[in-house]
Design an enzyme around this catalytic site. Structure first.
Site, short mmCIF file in Angstrom:
data_model
loop_
_atom_site.label_atom_id
_atom_site.label_comp_id
_atom_site.label_asym_id
_atom_site.label_seq_id
_atom_site.Cartn_x
_atom_site.Cartn_y
_atom_site.Cartn_z
N ARG A 24 -30.70 17.05 6.72
CA ARG A 24 -30.73 15.86 6.50
C ARG A 24 -30.66 14.85 7.61
O ARG A 24 -30.60 13.81 7.55
CB ARG A 24 -29.11 15.71 5.73
CG ARG A 24 -29.52 16.06 4.22
CD ARG A 24 -27.87 15.88 3.51
NE ARG A 24 -27.08 16.89 3.93
CZ ARG A 24 -25.75 16.86 3.65
NH1 ARG A 24 -25.47 15.85 3.13
NH2 ARG A 24 -25.08 17.90 3.82
N TYR A 357 -35.70 -2.46 44.52
CA TYR A 357 -35.39 -1.15 44.04
C TYR A 357 -35.20 -0.53 45.38
O TYR A 357 -35.93 -0.46 46.26
CB TYR A 357 -36.52 -0.65 43.56
CG TYR A 357 -36.96 0.58 43.36
CD1 TYR A 357 -36.22 1.41 42.39
CD2 TYR A 357 -37.84 1.44 44.10
CE1 TYR A 357 -36.22 2.71 42.12
CE2 TYR A 357 -37.88 2.92 43.82
CZ TYR A 357 -37.07 3.51 42.98
OH TYR A 357 -37.19 4.93 42.75
N SER A 396 -36.78 -10.70 52.71
CA SER A 396 -37.03 -10.71 51.27
C SER A 396 -38.64 -10.08 50.94
O SER A 396 -39.60 -10.34 52.08
CB SER A 396 -37.15 -11.86 50.93
OG SER A 396 -35.95 -12.55 50.72
#
Length: 456
Positions: A24, A357, A396
Site C-alpha cells: 500500500r 560556493y 568578488s
C-alpha cells in the site's frame, strides 16, 4: 566470610518484524526503509530499544530485502520465506530464541517508529510485576477502526484477541485494541507459537492467536495501555506523512524545552539526531537534515538547508544558505544569502556573506570571501582541494581552480581566475587588461541605429 549471591538477570531478547511488503506504500523501497525525520522506520525502533537492557536483538525480513539487512548490521536477520502471518514470522527466527529457556521475548514491529523507550520500559516492568506469561501492549481507539480487539474477563485479564475482519458488531464496539507489540515468556513462547493454526479470515498464522492459546492453557495474560500515536503503524504514504507530523511536533517541543528559540516552530523541520546548543535562534522555514550539530548562540536565518554539518558558537547562517555534508564551521563564522558550503572547514571569524560556493576547501581564520566566488573543485573526474590562508581576502567574482593554495594575508583581485598558488601577503590579479575606447559608445549606438533602420 560470606558472600552475597549475585542477582540473576533474565535474558531479554528483542525481535523486530520487518518482513511486511508494504504494497500500500506503492513503492519499490521496503516499507521499513522509508524515512521519518531522516532515519528509516526500523532505525527508530532500534533507537527506542538502545537504552533498554536487551540481551540480544534480531530482525525478521522477507527475501530480497538486502537494503534492510545492510542497514541493521550488525543485528542478525532471519528470512521469512513466505508471507504467512506474524506468528509464522516469529517462528522464522526460531534459532534466535529456541535455546533460551528463561527470560522474555519482546516482539516489535519495524513499521511502528513512534514507540518510545519509556513506553517499552513500562511494558516490560508491567510484564514482570504482573507475573504474566504474555503481556500485550494495548491502546484505546474509538471505533470504527481496523485494529484487533482485546476481549477481557471480569478480572481484567485478556481472554483472546479478535481480528476486526472476524469480529461481530458487538466486538467491533470494544475500544481496547491491539497494537501488535507484546512480551512473551521464553519458557512458554515455543509451545504457544507451535500451536497457532490458520483459522481466520486473512488466512494467516497470527501472533494474536497465542493469546487465545495461552488463556486455554490457564496462563496469565496482562495488558498494558499505550497512547495510540506511539504505536501508529505505517502502511500508506498518508500514514507516513501523519507520523512525520507527530515526529516534528515532538522534536519542536523538545527543542523549545531545551531553550532553543523557534520564531515559527511549525515551519522548522528537524531530523532524528539534530543537536542544538543553548540560545540558538532559528528563524522560519529552516530544514535540518541528518547529522547536524549547532553550538551555543548560533542564529539560523530563514530558508536555510543544513545537513551533515557542524556550526560553531555565535555563528550566523543564511538566509537562503546551504550547508552540505562535511561542512565544519568554527565560531563566529558568517555564511550569508545564497552561499553553499560543501565538505569544507571554515575557521574562526571567516566571512562568506553572499553568492558563493566553497567546496572541498580549508579556509583559515578571519579570511573574507567575496560575492560570486567559487572554488572550482571538480575537473570532471576527480575532486581537488583549495586552501585559503588566515586573513586572506578573495575579491568578488573570483574562480579558484583547485588544487590551489592562497597564502596567509594574500589579496585576490575581483574577477580573477586563479590557477596557481598565491604566496603569503601577495596580490594576485588574473583577468584581461581593461580596454577603453573614447567616444566609442556614441559611435557604436549610431552604427546600431543605422543598421536597424536599414533592416526596416
Amino acid at each position: 566470610m560470606s558472600y552475597a549471591s549475585p542477582v540473576r538477570i533474565d535474558p531479554l531478547l528483542a525481535l523486530i518484524l520487518c518482513a511486511g511488503g508494504g504494497t500500500r506504500m506503492k513503492s519499490r523501497l521496503p516499507k521499513v526503509m522509508h524515512t521519518l525525520g531522516g532515519l528509516p522506520l526500523v532505525g527508530h525502533v532500534l533507537e527506542a530499544i538502545k537504552t533498554l537492557p536487551v540481551t540480544d536483538k534480531a530482525c525478521v525480513i522477507s527475501p530480497n530485502m538486502q537494503e534492510v539487512k545492510d542497514f541493521v548490521v550488525p543485528v542478525q536477520c532471519y528470512v521469512q520465506k513466505e508471507a504467512k502471518g506474524t506468528a509464522h514470522a516469529v517462528l522464522a527466527a526460531e534459532p534466535f530464541f529456541e535455546k533460551v529457556a528463561q527470560g522474555s521475548l519482546l516482539v516489535l514491529f519495524g513499521d511502528t517508529p513512534l514507540i518510545t523507550s519509556e513506553t517499552i520500559k513500562q511494558l516490560l516492568d508491567h510484564h514482570k510485576s504482573s507475573q504474566a506469561a504474555l503481556t500485550i501492549l494495548g491502546m484505546e481507539v474509538a471505533p470504527p477502526n481496523q485494529y484487533g480487539r482485546l476481549v477481557l474477563d471480569k478480572e481484567g485479564n485478556c481472554t483472546h484477541i479478535i481480528e476486526a475482519k472476524d469480529a461481530t458488531e458487538a466486538e467491533l464496539r470494544i475500544p481496547l485494541c491491539n497494537s501488535g507489540l507484546m512480551v512473551i515468556d521464553l519458557a512458554a513462547a515455543m509451545s504457544l507459537l507451535k500451536e497457532v493454526r490458520c483459522q481466520n479470515a486473512s488466512g494467516e498464522y497470527l501472533l494474536t492467536d497465542c493469546v487465545n492459546i495461552a488463556f486455554q492453557k490457564g496462563l496469565k495474560i496482562s495488558v498494558f495501555k499505550a497512547v495510540e500515536e506511539e504505536v501508529l503503524g505505517i502502511n500508506t504514504q498518508e500514514d507516513l506523512a501523519y507520523a512525520e507530523e507527530i515526529f516534528q511536533r515532538r522534536a519542536r517541543k523538545e527543542a523549545l524545552r531545551q531553550g532553543v528559540h523557534l520564531q515559527d516552530p511549525s515551519s522548522v523541520y528537524f531530523s532524528y539526531d539534530t543537536a542544538l546548543g543553548r540560545d540558538v535562534f532559528i528563524e522560519p522555514h529552516v530544514y535540518f537534515g541528518p547529522s547536524v550539530r549547532i553550538e551555543d548562540g548560533v542564529r539560523i536565518r530563514s530558508f536555510s538547508y543544513l545537513e551533515g554539518a557542524l556550526v560553531g558558537k555565535n555563528s550566523i547562517i543564511g538566509p537562503f544558505a546551504r550547508l552540505r555534508p562535511g561542512s565544519e564551521l568554527f565560531e563566529n563564522v558568517r555564511v550569508g544569502n545564497f552561499v553553499e558550503i560543501k565538505k569544507s572547514t571554515l575557521s574562526k571569524g571567516v566571512k562568506v556573506n553572499h553568492l558563493a560556493y566553497v567546496g572541498d576547501a580549508f579556509v583559515g581564520p578571519d579570511a573574507n570571501i567575496g560575492a560570486g566566488t567559487i572554488t572550482c573543485n571538480y575537473d570532471g573526474i576527480s575532486k581537488h582541494a583549495t586552501e585559503i590562508g588566515e586573513g586572506a581576502f578573495i575579491g568578488s567574482n573570483t574562480a579558484l581552480v583547485a588544487p590551489v593554495r592562497i597564502g596567509k594575508g594574500a589579496l585576490i583581485g575581483a574577477g580573477s581566475v586563479i590557477t596557481e598558488d598565491v604566496a603569503e601577503g601577495a596580490i594576485a590579479v588574473a583577468r584581461s587588461t581593461q580596454k577603453q575606447i573614447l567616444e566609442g559608445a556614441k559611435r557604436f549606438q549610431q552604427r546600431a541605429r543605422k543598421l536597424r533602420k536599414d533592416e526596416i
